[in-house]
Design a protein around this motif. Structure first.
Motif, PDB file in Angstrom:
ATOM      1  N   ALA A 149       0.762  -1.152   0.036  1.00 40.50           N
ATOM      2  CA  ALA A 149       0.103  -0.024   0.034  1.00 40.50           C
ATOM      3  C   ALA A 149       0.881   1.395   0.046  1.00 40.50           C
ATOM      4  O   ALA A 149       0.473   1.982  -0.730  1.00 40.50           O
ATOM      5  CB  ALA A 149      -0.951  -0.099   1.224  1.00 40.50           C
ATOM      6  N   LEU A 150       2.023   1.253   0.870  1.00 38.46           N
ATOM      7  CA  LEU A 150       2.915   2.235   0.606  1.00 38.46           C
ATOM      8  C   LEU A 150       3.415   2.625  -0.676  1.00 38.46           C
ATOM      9  O   LEU A 150       3.779   3.749  -1.068  1.00 38.46           O
ATOM     10  CB  LEU A 150       3.910   2.453   1.958  1.00 38.46           C
ATOM     11  CG  LEU A 150       3.376   2.167   3.197  1.00 38.46           C
ATOM     12  CD1 LEU A 150       4.497   1.730   4.383  1.00 38.46           C
ATOM     13  CD2 LEU A 150       3.100   3.577   3.722  1.00 38.46           C
ATOM     14  N   ARG A 151       4.058   1.503  -1.482  1.00 32.33           N
ATOM     15  CA  ARG A 151       4.585   1.667  -2.665  1.00 32.33           C
ATOM     16  C   ARG A 151       3.443   2.294  -3.492  1.00 32.33           C
ATOM     17  O   ARG A 151       3.801   3.123  -4.353  1.00 32.33           O
ATOM     18  CB  ARG A 151       5.025   0.365  -2.969  1.00 32.33           C
ATOM     19  CG  ARG A 151       6.319  -0.135  -2.452  1.00 32.33           C
ATOM     20  CD  ARG A 151       7.009  -1.304  -3.387  1.00 32.33           C
ATOM     21  NE  ARG A 151       6.217  -2.666  -3.103  1.00 32.33           N
ATOM     22  CZ  ARG A 151       6.411  -3.492  -2.184  1.00 32.33           C
ATOM     23  NH1 ARG A 151       7.063  -3.237  -1.291  1.00 32.33           N
ATOM     24  NH2 ARG A 151       5.627  -4.505  -2.296  1.00 32.33           N
ATOM     25  N   GLN A 152       2.321   1.770  -3.382  1.00 33.44           N
ATOM     26  CA  GLN A 152       1.077   2.433  -4.181  1.00 33.44           C
ATOM     27  C   GLN A 152       1.051   3.746  -3.932  1.00 33.44           C
ATOM     28  O   GLN A 152       0.775   4.587  -5.024  1.00 33.44           O
ATOM     29  CB  GLN A 152      -0.189   1.584  -4.123  1.00 33.44           C
ATOM     30  CG  GLN A 152       0.024   0.290  -4.498  1.00 33.44           C
ATOM     31  CD  GLN A 152      -1.385  -0.635  -4.413  1.00 33.44           C
ATOM     32  OE1 GLN A 152      -2.351  -0.130  -3.850  1.00 33.44           O
ATOM     33  NE2 GLN A 152      -1.541  -1.929  -4.892  1.00 33.44           N
ATOM     34  N   ASP A 153       0.906   4.344  -2.784  1.00 38.32           N
ATOM     35  CA  ASP A 153       0.816   5.679  -2.226  1.00 38.32           C
ATOM     36  C   ASP A 153       1.954   6.406  -3.038  1.00 38.32           C
ATOM     37  O   ASP A 153       1.805   7.361  -3.598  1.00 38.32           O
ATOM     38  CB  ASP A 153       0.658   6.008  -0.797  1.00 38.32           C
ATOM     39  CG  ASP A 153      -0.458   5.252  -0.493  1.00 38.32           C
ATOM     40  OD1 ASP A 153      -1.578   5.111  -1.170  1.00 38.32           O
ATOM     41  OD2 ASP A 153      -0.715   5.206   0.750  1.00 38.32           O
ATOM     42  N   ARG A 154       3.119   5.875  -2.884  1.00 39.19           N
ATOM     43  CA  ARG A 154       4.403   6.436  -3.444  1.00 39.19           C
ATOM     44  C   ARG A 154       4.165   6.947  -4.889  1.00 39.19           C
ATOM     45  O   ARG A 154       4.539   7.831  -5.455  1.00 39.19           O
ATOM     46  CB  ARG A 154       5.581   5.756  -2.958  1.00 39.19           C
ATOM     47  CG  ARG A 154       6.887   6.479  -3.462  1.00 39.19           C
ATOM     48  CD  ARG A 154       7.985   5.469  -3.526  1.00 39.19           C
ATOM     49  NE  ARG A 154       7.823   4.230  -4.447  1.00 39.19           N
ATOM     50  CZ  ARG A 154       8.265   3.103  -4.386  1.00 39.19           C
ATOM     51  NH1 ARG A 154       9.172   2.811  -3.560  1.00 39.19           N
ATOM     52  NH2 ARG A 154       7.972   2.081  -5.319  1.00 39.19           N
ATOM     53  N   ARG A 184       1.683   6.616  -6.856  1.00 40.00           N
ATOM     54  CA  ARG A 184       0.517   7.665  -7.328  1.00 40.00           C
ATOM     55  C   ARG A 184       0.752   8.820  -6.962  1.00 40.00           C
ATOM     56  O   ARG A 184       0.836   9.975  -7.730  1.00 40.00           O
ATOM     57  CB  ARG A 184      -0.703   7.345  -6.308  1.00 40.00           C
ATOM     58  CG  ARG A 184      -1.892   8.173  -6.431  1.00 40.00           C
ATOM     59  CD  ARG A 184      -3.030   7.911  -5.777  1.00 40.00           C
ATOM     60  NE  ARG A 184      -2.827   7.909  -4.404  1.00 40.00           N
ATOM     61  CZ  ARG A 184      -2.726   8.848  -3.436  1.00 40.00           C
ATOM     62  NH1 ARG A 184      -3.029  10.319  -4.089  1.00 40.00           N
ATOM     63  NH2 ARG A 184      -2.351   8.897  -2.177  1.00 40.00           N
ATOM     64  N   LEU A 185       1.508   9.516  -5.849  1.00 41.85           N
ATOM     65  CA  LEU A 185       1.913  10.763  -5.657  1.00 41.85           C
ATOM     66  C   LEU A 185       2.983  11.112  -6.633  1.00 41.85           C
ATOM     67  O   LEU A 185       2.981  12.299  -7.028  1.00 41.85           O
ATOM     68  CB  LEU A 185       2.724  10.839  -4.263  1.00 41.85           C
ATOM     69  CG  LEU A 185       1.691  10.606  -2.939  1.00 41.85           C
ATOM     70  CD1 LEU A 185       2.368  10.790  -1.739  1.00 41.85           C
ATOM     71  CD2 LEU A 185       0.537  11.720  -3.088  1.00 41.85           C
ATOM     72  N   ASP A 199       1.080  11.828  -9.605  1.00 43.60           N
ATOM     73  CA  ASP A 199       0.186  13.172  -9.644  1.00 43.60           C
ATOM     74  C   ASP A 199       1.233  14.215 -10.010  1.00 43.60           C
ATOM     75  O   ASP A 199       1.089  15.242 -10.350  1.00 43.60           O
ATOM     76  CB  ASP A 199      -0.235  13.140  -8.266  1.00 43.60           C
ATOM     77  CG  ASP A 199      -1.311  12.216  -8.193  1.00 43.60           C
ATOM     78  OD1 ASP A 199      -2.026  11.754  -9.285  1.00 43.60           O
ATOM     79  OD2 ASP A 199      -2.046  12.020  -6.977  1.00 43.60           O
TER      80      ASP A 199
END
Length: 279
Positions: free
Chosen positions: A64-69, A71-72, A75
């Motif tokens: 999940a942390l990798r996905q958030d990273r 995605r950011l 963006d």
């Protein structure tokens, strides 16, 4: 009580402790307690272990942390591109090439593989449904890009200035000498991307002379007055009837993001006649 209830109860207790610790630090700050540096160190000491205890762990959490990273990061890239495109669009609409013209802005979405003459074809994200048709002038904020070669409903292919299929009638310098520009320059020592220029009659070429489009009938494929580039070198005449030289293009097609397709209406009324010799 089931085995799964114990972690939940422990987590709830930790949340309550974290809230109480935060409230205590806020109260101390309000009543004029220790300085901000000491408060920050105290907050880190008290809340740090609680944050680590409350934070998710394990392979799922890491994913999940990798996905958030990712995605950011995506963006951020999109925001940067949007800013660049907005600046390029503002430059396009404020350029002399588009003054008084009907412009269809477009983004470059694909390029053909470069050949010996460099980039010769690109694809833009507007087409017949946007009012675009073949043989329209394509410009950027800096000057001439090329002409529309083929059109689909939503995209169009553009032949780029400098390619073997694009030759432009131009005027050179303040005198407006007639010439043609097309293809790569053949002069020895030319710079990559420079174009060949030939006057259609005897005349004078000077380094630094501006080169602008002559214009076509009904503005297709080229409207008049668009900056093509500047004369960068003049070749010795060596018995040729007309001088030749090289032109440094105004547009670096390799960095294009936003372009404009110029839509010009054909002339529908006859030009009025005049009588010569009138005083």
């Amino acid at each position: 009580m089931t085995r799964g209830d114990a972690p939940d109860r422990r987590r709830r207790r930790l949340v309550v402790l974290a809230a109480l610790a935060t409230l205590l630090l806020v109260v101390v700050d309000i009543v004029g307690g220790p300085g901000p540096g000491l408060l920050r160190r105290g907050g880190a000491t008290v809340l740090g272990p609680l944050e680590r205890a409350l934070a998710p762990s394990g392979p799922e959490a890491e994913g999940a942390l990798r996905q958030d990273r990712d995605r950011l990061a995506s963006d951020l890239r999109e925001a940067r591109l949007s800013t660049q495109d907005a600046a390029a669009l503002a430059e396009l609409l404020g350029s002399p090439s588009t003054v008084g013209a009907t412009v269809v802005p477009a983004r470059v979405v694909a390029v053909a593989a470069p050949g010996p003459q460099g980039l010769v074809r690109l694809t833009i994200d507007v087409g017949s449904r946007d009012g675009v048709s073949a043989d329209r002038t394509v410009v950027s904020g800096e000057g001439l890009v090329g002409r529309v070669a083929s059109v689909g409903p939503w995209t169009s292919d553009v032949l780029v200035l400098g390619g073997p299929e694009v030759t432009v009638g131009v005027r050179v310098g303040s005198a407006g000498a007639l010439a043609t520009v097309g293809g790569a320059a053949s002069a020895t020592g030319r710079q990559p991307g420079e174009l060949g220029l030939t006057l259609v009659q005897s005349g004078t070429l000077r380094v630094g002379d501006e080169v602008r489009t002559l214009g076509s009938v009904d503005g297709r494929p080229f409207v008049a007055g668009v900056l093509v580039g500047t004369v960068s070198a003049v070749e010795p005449q060596r018995g040729r009837l007309a001088p030749t030289g090289t032109v440094k293009p105004a547009v670096d097609v390799g960095t294009l993001s936003v372009v404009g397709v110029l839509l010009t209406a054909p002339r529908s009324t006859p030009r009025p006649s005049v009588t010569g010799g009138a005083s």
